[in-house]
Design a protein around this motif. Structure first.
Motif, short mmCIF file in Angstrom:
data_model
loop_
_atom_site.label_atom_id
_atom_site.label_comp_id
_atom_site.label_asym_id
_atom_site.label_seq_id
_atom_site.Cartn_x
_atom_site.Cartn_y
_atom_site.Cartn_z
N GLY A 116 7.27 25.17 -35.29
CA GLY A 116 7.30 23.77 -35.68
C GLY A 116 7.67 22.90 -34.51
O GLY A 116 8.11 23.38 -33.46
N GLU A 117 7.50 21.61 -34.69
CA GLU A 117 7.77 20.66 -33.63
C GLU A 117 9.26 20.64 -33.27
O GLU A 117 10.11 21.06 -34.06
CB GLU A 117 7.32 19.26 -34.05
CG GLU A 117 5.83 19.15 -34.29
CD GLU A 117 5.43 17.78 -34.82
OE1 GLU A 117 6.26 16.84 -34.72
OE2 GLU A 117 4.31 17.66 -35.34
N SER A 118 9.54 20.11 -32.10
CA SER A 118 10.93 19.98 -31.67
C SER A 118 11.68 19.04 -32.61
O SER A 118 11.17 18.01 -33.03
CB SER A 118 10.97 19.41 -30.25
OG SER A 118 12.29 19.25 -29.80
N GLY A 119 12.92 19.46 -32.99
CA GLY A 119 13.75 18.61 -33.83
C GLY A 119 13.58 18.81 -35.32
O GLY A 119 14.15 18.06 -36.10
N THR A 120 12.81 19.82 -35.73
CA THR A 120 12.58 20.02 -37.17
C THR A 120 13.68 20.84 -37.85
O THR A 120 13.67 21.00 -39.07
CB THR A 120 11.22 20.71 -37.41
OG1 THR A 120 11.11 21.85 -36.55
CG2 THR A 120 10.07 19.76 -37.15
N GLY A 121 14.63 21.37 -37.08
CA GLY A 121 15.78 22.06 -37.68
C GLY A 121 15.66 23.57 -37.69
O GLY A 121 16.14 24.23 -38.61
N LYS A 122 15.06 24.13 -36.65
CA LYS A 122 14.83 25.59 -36.63
C LYS A 122 16.15 26.36 -36.57
O LYS A 122 16.28 27.40 -37.23
CB LYS A 122 13.91 25.95 -35.45
CG LYS A 122 12.48 25.44 -35.65
CD LYS A 122 11.55 25.88 -34.56
CE LYS A 122 11.67 25.06 -33.31
NZ LYS A 122 11.18 23.67 -33.46
N GLU A 123 17.13 25.88 -35.81
CA GLU A 123 18.40 26.61 -35.75
C GLU A 123 19.14 26.54 -37.08
O GLU A 123 19.76 27.53 -37.50
CB GLU A 123 19.30 26.06 -34.63
CG GLU A 123 20.60 26.86 -34.50
CD GLU A 123 21.41 26.52 -33.26
OE1 GLU A 123 22.58 26.93 -33.20
OE2 GLU A 123 20.87 25.85 -32.35
N LEU A 124 19.06 25.42 -37.78
CA LEU A 124 19.69 25.30 -39.10
C LEU A 124 19.08 26.30 -40.07
O LEU A 124 19.80 26.94 -40.85
CB LEU A 124 19.52 23.88 -39.63
CG LEU A 124 20.13 23.61 -41.00
CD1 LEU A 124 21.64 23.78 -40.97
CD2 LEU A 124 19.77 22.21 -41.48
N CYS A 148 13.63 34.32 -33.87
CA CYS A 148 13.17 33.56 -32.70
C CYS A 148 12.57 32.24 -33.15
O CYS A 148 12.19 32.07 -34.31
CB CYS A 148 12.14 34.37 -31.91
SG CYS A 148 12.76 35.95 -31.28
N ALA A 149 12.49 31.31 -32.21
CA ALA A 149 11.91 30.00 -32.52
C ALA A 149 11.12 29.49 -31.33
O ALA A 149 11.45 29.80 -30.18
CB ALA A 149 13.00 29.00 -32.91
N SER A 150 10.09 28.73 -31.64
CA SER A 150 9.28 28.13 -30.57
C SER A 150 8.58 26.89 -31.10
O SER A 150 8.08 26.88 -32.23
CB SER A 150 8.24 29.14 -30.07
OG SER A 150 7.38 28.53 -29.13
N ASN A 151 8.57 25.83 -30.28
CA ASN A 151 7.75 24.67 -30.63
C ASN A 151 6.44 24.70 -29.87
O ASN A 151 5.61 23.81 -30.03
CB ASN A 151 8.51 23.35 -30.39
CG ASN A 151 9.01 23.23 -28.96
OD1 ASN A 151 8.51 23.90 -28.06
ND2 ASN A 151 10.00 22.39 -28.75
N ALA A 152 6.24 25.72 -29.03
CA ALA A 152 4.97 25.92 -28.35
C ALA A 152 4.08 26.82 -29.19
O ALA A 152 4.56 27.55 -30.05
CB ALA A 152 5.20 26.53 -26.97
N ASP A 153 2.80 26.78 -28.94
CA ASP A 153 1.84 27.60 -29.68
C ASP A 153 1.80 28.98 -29.03
O ASP A 153 1.13 29.18 -28.01
CB ASP A 153 0.46 26.94 -29.65
CG ASP A 153 -0.52 27.60 -30.59
OD1 ASP A 153 -0.46 28.84 -30.73
OD2 ASP A 153 -1.34 26.89 -31.20
N LEU A 154 2.54 29.94 -29.57
CA LEU A 154 2.63 31.27 -28.94
C LEU A 154 1.29 31.99 -28.87
O LEU A 154 1.00 32.64 -27.86
CB LEU A 154 3.67 32.13 -29.67
CG LEU A 154 5.15 31.75 -29.43
CD1 LEU A 154 6.07 32.71 -30.15
CD2 LEU A 154 5.47 31.73 -27.95
N PRO A 155 0.44 31.93 -29.92
CA PRO A 155 -0.88 32.57 -29.77
C PRO A 155 -1.67 32.02 -28.58
O PRO A 155 -2.37 32.78 -27.90
CB PRO A 155 -1.57 32.25 -31.10
CG PRO A 155 -0.45 32.16 -32.08
CD PRO A 155 0.66 31.50 -31.31
#
Length: 465
Positions: free
Chosen positions: A174-182, A284-291
């Motif tokens: 998801g985009e930066s700031g969407t709450g992935k760590e929460l 893990c989390a990423s706002n980049a497109d890993l594929p």
């Protein structure tokens, strides 16, 4: 000074009741007396007590019946029973009825003092544990993920079964700031590993030459600055959850070692020769497109498939219909409490919030509300009080919507515009104090310097030159 604990003493024999009452009062307790169970129930309905001490044999209502009435209501009020029979059977019977402890008659005042103190301490500890659990659930439980929109209900339904599993690896996108760590914290807190450590690390914030040492640890003398043996984050998270944010920024050589650690469930310190077993759950989390990064060769395909056993995509705030107002009021309440203020948002401001596109997502909203609370006066905050540098971006949104760019390029334009305005606003607020600004917006000093250079931002000295 803490409030004196309040005790209800129930006994029909004055020669037993009176000495206990006097002694416990001298010990710092507030003691109220009754001569039977019926009178005691009336006092319990009218007042709050920290402990009940009751005799078993009494007229009208026995201590056993009183104890049963207390427990029928689901009360966890500690109860100590006075019994005239020093037998195992009488003690067992009292415990079956729900007593916390028992004392044989005639009672020894020293014994009563000790058992009263222990019972009240146990209750205080239980209450503190309950409070802490409630706070953890509020902050990191599913209830801590604020939002009632359809996409957030879907998110809850998706992460609930993942949380119940002990080992499955989860990739949050998801985009930066969407709450992935929460969300990562909520998965950990609601799973079998909740009593163990939750260790979070932002891979983008670690220099390439230190990330391996941070993750796996190092032996003394492994490199120039390795003056002592250091435990890595894998070992620190043993038994719990390790959260790797922005994993897309991890260098390829470290990716290979991470893959081995995941597959073998063991780590080897930098400069070491012996591997140590670790038991962790990896999120893990990423706002980049890993594929895309896999296709370009900058991210290992085998690692991608290992960390993306389950993938959860977090929705941007603009897609969460109705949640902006809920989140804004939630952040406002938290910031008012933290800063001892009573700032209010005008209805027009909340409407402006709902119309804003929030390219920085929940983090942008939270930071904005904090800024509003810090700078607000006594009047409700209106739209004219909002930072122009942020809300001017909405005109740029229109330009991006009608541009000839593809979706990814248009989104990148908006994010870049937001980042530039957001960073500039915080730099100006902090009088270009780099360390303070970096800490405030949650990035490293080198990353902030890089953004300043990327967006061509300049401080007061440059502007006046």
């Amino acid at each position: 000074m803490s409030k004196r604990p309040k005790i209800l003493l129930v006994d029909d024999e004055a020669q037993i009741r009176r000495p206990i009452e006097l002694h416990l009062n001298r010990c710092g307790y507030r003691v109220h007396s009754c001569t039977n169970g019926e009178a005691a129930l009336e006092r319990l309905d009218a007042e709050k007590f920290d402990l009940v001490i009751t005799d078993i044999k009494m007229p009208k209502m026995s201590g056993s019946e009183l104890l049963q009435q207390i427990r029928v209501g689901g009360s966890d009020l500690p109860v100590i029973v006075l019994t005239a029979f020093a037998t195992v059977e009488s003690a067992v019977e009292a415990m079956k009825l729900g007593a916390d402890d028992y004392i044989c008659k005639p009672p020894q005042l020293g014994e009563i003092e000790i058992k009263v103190r222990q019972a009240i301490e146990r209750r205080s500890l239980a209450a503190e544990n309950k409070r802490l659990k409630t706070e953890l659930d509020r902050r990191f439980g599913f209830g801590g993920i604020i939002g009632e929109s359809a996409v957030m209900r879907e998110l809850h339904e998706k992460i609930a079964p993942l949380a119940r599993d002990r080992d499955i690896s989860v990739l949050l996108t998801g985009e930066s700031g969407t709450g992935k760590e929460l969300v990562a914290q909520a998965i950990h807190q609601n799973g079998p590993r909740s009593g163990k450590p939750f260790i979070a690390v932002n891979c983008a914030a670690l220099p390439d030459n230190l990330i391996e040492s941070e993750l796996f640890g190092h032996e003394k003398g492994a490199f120039t600055d390795a003056s002592v043996r250091k435990q890595g984050l894998f070992e620190a998270a043993d038994g719990g959850t390790l959260f790797l944010d922005e994993i897309s920024s991890m260098p390829l050589p470290v990716q290979a070692k991470l893959l081995r650690a995941i597959e073998e469930r063991e780590v080897r310190k930098v400069g070491g020769t012996v591997s140590s077993k670790v038991d962790i759950r990896l999120i893990c989390a990423s706002n980049a497109d890993l594929p895309d990064l896999v296709e370009s060769g900058s991210f290992r395909s085998d690692l991608f498939y290992r960390i993306a056993v389950a993938t959860v995509d977090l929705p941007p705030l603009r897609d969460r219909e109705g949640d902006v107002k809920r989140l804004a009021l939630h952040f406002l309440e938290a910031q008012n409490a933290a800063k001892g203020k009573q700032v209010e948002l005008a209805p027009e401001t909340l409407r402006a919030f709902e119309e804003h596109s929030w390219p920085g997502n929940v983090r942008e909203l939270e930071n904005l509300v904090e800024l509003i609370v810090v700078t607000a006066g006594e009047d409700p905050v209106g739209p004219d009080d909002l930072p122009k540098s942020v809300f001017a971006l909405d005109s740029n949104n229109e330009a991006a919507v009608h541009s000839n760019s593809d979706l990814k390029e248009a989104r990148g334009m908006l994010v870049a515009d937001f980042e530039k305005a957001f960073i500039k606003d915080h730099l100006q607020k902090n009088r270009w104090n780099i360390s303070k600004t970096a800490d405030e917006i949650g990035i490293s000093r080198p990353a902030l310097h890089s953004k300043i250079k990327e967006y061509g931002l300049s401080g007061p000295e440059s502007e006046n030159a």
